[in-house]
Design a protein around this motif. Sequence first.
Motif, PDB file in Angstrom:
ATOM      1  N   PRO A 266       0.650  -1.303  -0.074  1.00 14.52           N
ATOM      2  CA  PRO A 266      -0.179   0.025   0.200  1.00 14.52           C
ATOM      3  C   PRO A 266       0.784   1.143   0.030  1.00 14.52           C
ATOM      4  N   GLY A 267       0.433   2.449  -0.742  1.00 15.77           N
ATOM      5  CA  GLY A 267       0.989   3.810  -0.683  1.00 15.77           C
ATOM      6  C   GLY A 267       0.625   4.140   0.658  1.00 15.77           C
ATOM      7  N   ALA A 268       1.777   5.119   1.007  1.00 21.52           N
ATOM      8  CA  ALA A 268       1.706   5.777   2.322  1.00 21.52           C
ATOM      9  C   ALA A 268       0.752   7.085   2.154  1.00 21.52           C
ATOM     10  N   LEU A 269      -0.042   7.213   3.210  1.00 16.53           N
ATOM     11  CA  LEU A 269      -1.029   8.374   2.935  1.00 16.53           C
ATOM     12  C   LEU A 269      -2.136   8.510   2.226  1.00 16.53           C
ATOM     13  N   GLY A 270      -2.328   7.302   1.552  1.00 11.51           N
ATOM     14  CA  GLY A 270      -3.367   7.167   0.726  1.00 11.51           C
ATOM     15  C   GLY A 270      -2.993   7.308  -0.392  1.00 11.51           C
ATOM     16  N   LEU A 271      -1.800   7.216  -0.891  1.00 11.76           N
ATOM     17  CA  LEU A 271      -1.139   7.287  -2.475  1.00 11.76           C
ATOM     18  C   LEU A 271      -1.202   5.983  -2.871  1.00 11.76           C
ATOM     19  N   LYS A 272      -1.207   6.058  -4.414  1.00 13.03           N
ATOM     20  CA  LYS A 272      -1.293   4.677  -5.068  1.00 13.03           C
ATOM     21  C   LYS A 272      -0.468   3.587  -4.826  1.00 13.03           C
ATOM     22  N   GLU A 273      -0.811   2.353  -4.719  1.00 14.65           N
ATOM     23  CA  GLU A 273       0.069   1.241  -4.439  1.00 14.65           C
ATOM     24  C   GLU A 273       1.232   1.051  -5.208  1.00 14.65           C
ATOM     25  N   ARG A 274       2.307   0.740  -4.531  1.00 12.88           N
ATOM     26  CA  ARG A 274       3.420   0.341  -5.511  1.00 12.88           C
ATOM     27  C   ARG A 274       3.629  -1.220  -5.895  1.00 12.88           C
ATOM     28  N   VAL A 275       4.181  -1.381  -6.911  1.00 14.28           N
ATOM     29  CA  VAL A 275       4.634  -2.600  -7.243  1.00 14.28           C
ATOM     30  C   VAL A 275       6.028  -2.833  -7.030  1.00 14.28           C
ATOM     31  N   ILE A 276       6.389  -3.854  -6.048  1.00 15.60           N
ATOM     32  CA  ILE A 276       7.699  -3.884  -5.897  1.00 15.60           C
ATOM     33  C   ILE A 276       8.241  -5.207  -6.688  1.00 15.60           C
ATOM     34  N   ASN A 277       9.255  -5.126  -7.584  1.00 15.10           N
ATOM     35  CA  ASN A 277       9.906  -6.195  -8.367  1.00 15.10           C
ATOM     36  C   ASN A 277      10.848  -6.907  -7.626  1.00 15.10           C
ATOM     37  N   THR A 278      10.694  -8.115  -7.540  1.00 14.80           N
ATOM     38  CA  THR A 278      11.810  -8.935  -6.946  1.00 14.80           C
ATOM     39  C   THR A 278      12.627  -9.880  -7.860  1.00 14.80           C
ATOM     40  N   PHE A 279      11.837 -10.469  -8.545  1.00 16.27           N
ATOM     41  CA  PHE A 279      12.391 -11.294  -9.947  1.00 16.27           C
ATOM     42  C   PHE A 279      13.395 -12.073  -9.386  1.00 16.27           C
ATOM     43  N   ARG A 280      13.332 -12.755  -8.315  1.00 16.97           N
ATOM     44  CA  ARG A 280      14.263 -13.753  -7.744  1.00 16.97           C
ATOM     45  C   ARG A 280      13.530 -14.788  -6.756  1.00 16.97           C
ATOM     46  N   VAL A 281      14.424 -15.909  -6.313  1.00 20.00           N
ATOM     47  CA  VAL A 281      14.173 -16.798  -5.343  1.00 20.00           C
ATOM     48  C   VAL A 281      14.361 -16.040  -3.864  1.00 20.00           C
ATOM     49  N   LEU A 282      13.420 -15.984  -3.074  1.00 18.48           N
ATOM     50  CA  LEU A 282      13.484 -15.323  -1.854  1.00 18.48           C
ATOM     51  C   LEU A 282      12.675 -16.145  -0.902  1.00 18.48           C
ATOM     52  N   VAL A 283      13.140 -15.557   0.336  1.00 18.37           N
ATOM     53  CA  VAL A 283      12.602 -16.290   1.796  1.00 18.37           C
ATOM     54  C   VAL A 283      11.579 -14.706   1.959  1.00 18.37           C
ATOM     55  N   SER A 284      10.321 -15.368   2.621  1.00 14.32           N
ATOM     56  CA  SER A 284       9.284 -14.119   3.078  1.00 14.32           C
ATOM     57  C   SER A 284       8.504 -14.891   3.962  1.00 14.32           C
ATOM     58  N   ASP A 285       7.925 -13.848   4.910  1.00 16.76           N
ATOM     59  CA  ASP A 285       6.775 -14.653   5.761  1.00 16.76           C
ATOM     60  C   ASP A 285       5.567 -14.206   4.952  1.00 16.76           C
ATOM     61  N   MET A 286       4.427 -14.880   5.560  1.00 20.41           N
ATOM     62  CA  MET A 286       3.107 -14.752   4.761  1.00 20.41           C
ATOM     63  C   MET A 286       2.400 -13.323   4.814  1.00 20.41           C
TER      64      MET A 286
END
Length: 213
Positions: free
Chosen positions: A170-190
């Motif tokens: 989500p964007g800060a202060l009601g701004l438009k959502e951001r797409v975060i490009n990763t393009f890799r194998v990664l570890v993340s939580d849910m």
Amino acid sequence: IDPEVPFYEASGMQMLGKWLMGTILHTPFFEEAGAFYKISRPVRNPSGMVSFSPVFVPKEGVTLGFLPLTPRQILVQAFKLHGSRYGWGGLKEGRDCSSFLRDTFLTMGVTLPRNSGPQSKIGTILPKEDLPQSPPAVSFVKLDGHIMLYLGEIEGRPYVIHALAGYREPGALGLKERVINTFRVLVSDMTLGQGSKRGSLWDRTLSVNIPFQ
């Protein structure tokens, strides 16, 4: 085979290319040559027929036969690909979510379906609420169009390893959502993607399946 293993021509040791992890070599010719294995590689000759050309492959990147199918070995192989390039459908020699799992398990002699949908239907299928009780390293987590390998919980937060192109936040202060490009194998939580219109990984999870008991 390790994530990328180079192979060399017989004379001059010029590198001819690389094999990716999960490559299975069935070769009619094989011998040890110092720190290398000398094997025969099938190639297309000028007449269009198959012939075999000798190449040298470093021993350290190759396993003779299949690795044992154990939770520990699954994690060892999966984490060899940590940080490697994402590529939908194998684009630019990368891996998407399902080929990441397929290549990992091929090293242990297990051939998974190519796509995430069929992969999510193997073995015992459970509701997503059963994820905390599911065995790490041998449980798959299915989203719509995506699949992940469950790693277990840390302080009540479930973690996964997966090949991911990107996610939304989500964007800060009601701004438009951001797409975060990763393009890799990664570890993340849910919680990845939490607060976006698509929701977090947990919000989007459809099911859990345990392919091997």
